[in-house]
Design a protein around this motif. Sequence first.
Motif, PDB file in Angstrom:
ATOM      1  N   ASN A 140       0.859  -1.188   0.000  1.00  0.00           N
ATOM      2  CA  ASN A 140       0.000   0.000   0.000  1.00  0.00           C
ATOM      3  C   ASN A 140       0.900   1.245   0.000  1.00  0.00           C
ATOM      4  N   PRO A 141       0.816   2.098  -1.020  1.00  0.00           N
ATOM      5  CA  PRO A 141       1.723   3.247  -1.132  1.00  0.00           C
ATOM      6  C   PRO A 141       1.697   4.191   0.072  1.00  0.00           C
ATOM      7  N   ARG A 142       0.524   4.428   0.653  1.00  0.00           N
ATOM      8  CA  ARG A 142       0.445   5.330   1.820  1.00  0.00           C
ATOM      9  C   ARG A 142       1.169   4.730   3.030  1.00  0.00           C
ATOM     10  N   GLU A 145       4.930   4.834   2.413  1.00  0.00           N
ATOM     11  CA  GLU A 145       5.458   6.199   2.593  1.00  0.00           C
ATOM     12  C   GLU A 145       5.599   6.540   4.080  1.00  0.00           C
ATOM     13  N   SER A 174       7.837  -3.510  -7.307  1.00  0.00           N
ATOM     14  CA  SER A 174       7.429  -3.059  -5.973  1.00  0.00           C
ATOM     15  C   SER A 174       8.583  -3.214  -4.989  1.00  0.00           C
ATOM     16  N   ASN A 177      11.409  -0.762  -5.817  1.00  0.00           N
ATOM     17  CA  ASN A 177      11.064   0.603  -5.407  1.00  0.00           C
ATOM     18  C   ASN A 177      11.311   0.807  -3.915  1.00  0.00           C
TER      19      ASN A 177
END
Length: 190
Positions: A140-142, A145, A174, A177
């Motif tokens: 999940n990107p949020r 982060e 993924s 990154n």
Amino acid sequence: GAQIFGVSEETFINWRWQMKFQVQSANDLANLLKISKNEEQAFEELKNQFHAGISPYSIALIDFKDSLDPVRLQLMPRMEELKDRYGVADPLKEINNSPVKEVVHVYKDRIAWCVAQLCPVYCRYCFRKRRDGEEGLHFNPRIIEKGLEYIAANKNIRDVLITGGDPFIAHVNSNDNVLKKLREIPQVEI
């Protein structure tokens, strides 16, 4: 293993096929292998507490003639799980040691970072069973982060264990990154 599932060897070794045909119920094995009444009943009665998920590859490792086969005991649900008086929901006390979602910070200089929720196999002894019903964690990107912000802000953290579930079932981009972003944090050793 491929012959049990009636597919080619090429299909059988494909990780996407393995995930798609993960055994999640007694019915998934009905025409393939004979399982015990205990296991059959456990698939049904335990599905709301901790669902089963066993890759076909792992099924092929089980000696179904041996009721005490170690791989069988690790992966197949059993009714005895309902009688567990000693288990606790959070045995590693991850909840109390998570300053931000999915970051477990117990030791001063290292963290466990849960970036993935999925597993190709759900071991019956899993210490993250409490998380079985959660959704939306897998890269999940949020959440990623927020984890990166926490790591960057805490200069003591030098060692990051990327865990989950199994982060290796994610797309290679993924994982790349996440590693790229971790490399940008000076104190983290990669």
